[in-house]
Design an enzyme around this catalytic site. Structure first.
Site, PDB file in Angstrom:
ATOM      1  N   HIS A 177       0.810  -1.219   0.000  1.00 22.05           N
ATOM      2  CA  HIS A 177       0.000   0.000   0.000  1.00 22.05           C
ATOM      3  C   HIS A 177       0.841   1.265   0.000  1.00 22.05           C
ATOM      4  O   HIS A 177       0.371   2.329  -0.403  1.00 22.05           O
ATOM      5  CB  HIS A 177      -0.985  -0.005   1.186  1.00 22.05           C
ATOM      6  CG  HIS A 177      -0.338   0.181   2.525  1.00 22.05           C
ATOM      7  ND1 HIS A 177       0.193  -0.870   3.242  1.00 22.05           N
ATOM      8  CD2 HIS A 177      -0.141   1.282   3.275  1.00 22.05           C
ATOM      9  CE1 HIS A 177       0.688  -0.416   4.380  1.00 22.05           C
ATOM     10  NE2 HIS A 177       0.493   0.884   4.426  1.00 22.05           N
ATOM     11  N   LYS A 181       0.516   5.540  -2.229  1.00 24.14           N
ATOM     12  CA  LYS A 181       0.423   6.851  -1.611  1.00 24.14           C
ATOM     13  C   LYS A 181       0.734   7.946  -2.638  1.00 24.14           C
ATOM     14  O   LYS A 181       1.614   7.810  -3.481  1.00 24.14           O
ATOM     15  CB  LYS A 181       1.368   6.953  -0.416  1.00 24.14           C
ATOM     16  CG  LYS A 181       0.937   6.064   0.754  1.00 24.14           C
ATOM     17  CD  LYS A 181       1.855   6.220   1.928  1.00 24.14           C
ATOM     18  CE  LYS A 181       1.374   5.363   3.098  1.00 24.14           C
ATOM     19  NZ  LYS A 181       0.126   5.854   3.665  1.00 24.14           N
ATOM     20  N   HIS A 239       8.208  -2.397   2.293  1.00 28.33           N
ATOM     21  CA  HIS A 239       7.963  -0.958   2.240  1.00 28.33           C
ATOM     22  C   HIS A 239       9.242  -0.148   1.996  1.00 28.33           C
ATOM     23  O   HIS A 239       9.337   0.646   1.057  1.00 28.33           O
ATOM     24  CB  HIS A 239       7.313  -0.466   3.530  1.00 28.33           C
ATOM     25  CG  HIS A 239       5.974  -1.051   3.816  1.00 28.33           C
ATOM     26  ND1 HIS A 239       5.113  -1.473   2.832  1.00 28.33           N
ATOM     27  CD2 HIS A 239       5.321  -1.279   4.988  1.00 28.33           C
ATOM     28  CE1 HIS A 239       4.006  -1.929   3.368  1.00 28.33           C
ATOM     29  NE2 HIS A 239       4.111  -1.834   4.674  1.00 28.33           N
TER      30      HIS A 239
END
Length: 489
Positions: A177, A181, A239
């Site tokens: 995710h 962004k 990430h």
């Protein structure tokens, strides 16, 4: 300024694990927001699937509560959204309910079919195998796989193998995710749509890069999972390495999915190894003890875990280097942890200082330029420059930012990452999703660090909750004459 609403084709989204935390906190609210924005076509349906026996009406009540808890509004638009939702009880690890699921999805001929696996990773294989066996993995079907994709290279290879036996690579969406962004995508726009930055984006002009993903919360209700993972697996492998790739990659020939992912893969393969020979010098792992946060006193990790001992890290800092011509000699400092002083995710690109000051001592010290890309909270970009402090009496220099906070600059609601990524799956756009070889290359770099830590006869370093981690993380960067940026400046 208003955001554009780009339509998507008719689809049916099947959410496996629909009664779980991810679906309730992220997926259902994200879909509601896209419906509220007018982006979902009339022929868009959501099918919740879980093992729990539940009526469709009860699940719609569950969805209503999830939407309202996470920023949605009641009224006709919510009623319209809930009318899209249905529910089936299906055993992901057995055959119960699969015939009914196949019959239900058979009623959506001609639509894109998205299967979202919001489940425990050990269910990815059994679900995909049954999707294939029950005829639900045809050319119009796509599968979304949540991290963690494995817990090391061997298990990641196995996950990719079992998913790949049912779905071709162009129909597999490995979601991170962070890549959805707004600011992450603006990083590519800043680099590749402006003549200002790209000529300077190299070791001749950039001194170092910092990437921080800090959380102020502890492990909360995820202690059982977290103790088997730790921060290196949970955050750095996906990430932080993905953010590093976007900072460091070469300009792709286009923004087609494979063009972007080819360049990210080159970065991962160029990372210099960290292993038993240098892990003690280049990495720091920590574990929070009891301390204080904005809400008052908080327990330590062991208290939250309910255990007397654990060697699982809740904090990681490391110094990475990329062995290629663009980045030779430029350190990338990465850190992530729980129970830190603030919740913040940002990338700091520190430029080299000017070689000579013409202003004299009275003007004050010259500070290097910085580009600060804030992912959360308050997404935006700051470019820090030296300018003259206003007023008479000679030149006094000051360090100030050119500030573009997106919410203020564009006066529009900033869409959640899941809103963007879910509809990218429907569109068939894989640009912001990880390819199989990316995941495996990341694990090939991470595995030797894990192995080195296992060979070290020392526990993670302790740090008080509400601080910025163990003191060794400060020493990691300050012995190079640099300092962590901790105030968003």
């Amino acid at each position: 300024m208003t955001s554009r609403v780009i339509p998507v084709p008719p689809f049916v989204l099947t959410v496996f694990g629909a009664t779980g935390d991810l679906a309730s906190r992220k997926l259902i609210p994200a879909l509601f927001q896209r419906d509220l924005a007018g982006q979902l076509p009339d022929e868009a349906n959501i099918l919740g699937v879980a093992r729990r026996a539940m009526t469709p009406e009860a699940f719609r009540d569950h969805a209503r509560a999830a939407v309202l808890e996470h920023g949605g509004t009641s009224g006709p638009v919510l009623d319209r959204f809930l009318a899209r939702i249905d529910y089936l009880a299906v055993d992901a690890a057995g055959d119960d309910g699969w015939d009914a699921l196949a019959a239900r999805l058979g009623g959506f001929a001609g639509r894109v079919k998205v299967h979202y696996l919001a489940t425990a990773p050990q269910l990815f294989g059994p679900i995909c195998e049954r999707l294939g066996r029950f005829g639900l993995a045809g050319e119009d079907a796509r599968v979304v796989v949540e991290k963690p994709i494995g817990r090391d290279l061997a298990s990641a290879l196995e996950v990719n193998r079992v998913v790949g036996e049912v779905f071709s690579e162009d129909r597999v969406y490995r979601i991170d995710h962070y890549l959805g962004k707004e600011t992450v995508q603006n990083l590519m726009a800043l680099r590749f749509a402006n003549a200002l930055f790209e000529p300077l984006w190299n070791s001749a002009h950039i001194d170092h890069v910092q990437i921080t993903v800090a959380e102020s919360l502890g492990v909360e209700g995820r202690a059982g999972y977290y103790d088997t993972a730790g921060t290196l697996r949970d955050m750095v492998q996906n990430h932080l390495l993905q953010l590093l790739c976007l900072v460091a990659m070469e300009p792709p020939p286009s923004l087609e999915a494979d063009a972007v992912r080819d360049e990210k893969l080159k970065v991962l393969r160029a990372l210099k190894p960290i292993d038993a020979h240098n892990a003690g010098h280049l990495t720091v792992r920590g574990q929070y003890r009891a301390g204080a946060s904005a809400g008052g006193a908080v327990p330590g990790y062991l208290e939250e875990l309910g255990s007397a001992t654990s060697r699982t890290e809740t904090f990681v800092a490391l110094k990475a280097e990329i062995g290629n011509w663009r980045w030779a000699g430029v350190p990338f400092y990465l850190r992530s942890g729980k129970r830190l002083a603030a919740r913040v995710s940002e990338i700091v690109v520190g430029f080299r200082p000017v070689p000579h000051s013409a202003f004299g001592e009275g003007a004050g010290p010259l500070q290097p330029n910085q580009l600060v890309i804030r992912l959360q909270p308050d997404e935006g970009v700051k470019l820090w420059l030296m300018i003259k402090d206003p007023g008479p009496g000679g030149i006094r220099l000051t360090h100030v930012p050119l500030d573009m906070t997106f919410a203020e600059a564009f006066k529009v609601r900033n869409a959640d990452a899941y809103e963007r990524l879910l509809l990218d799956v429907v569109r068939g756009n894989q640009t912001l999703f990880m390819r199989r070889d990316e995941v495996e290359a990341a694990w090939r770099w991470i595995d030797p660090i894990l192995e080195a830590w296992r060979g070290m006869d020392e526990p993670p370093r302790s740090y008080a909750a509400g601080t910025w981690g163990p003191s060794a993380a400060i020493a990691l960067i300050e012995r190079d004459g640099r300092t962590w940026q901790e105030d968003g400046a």
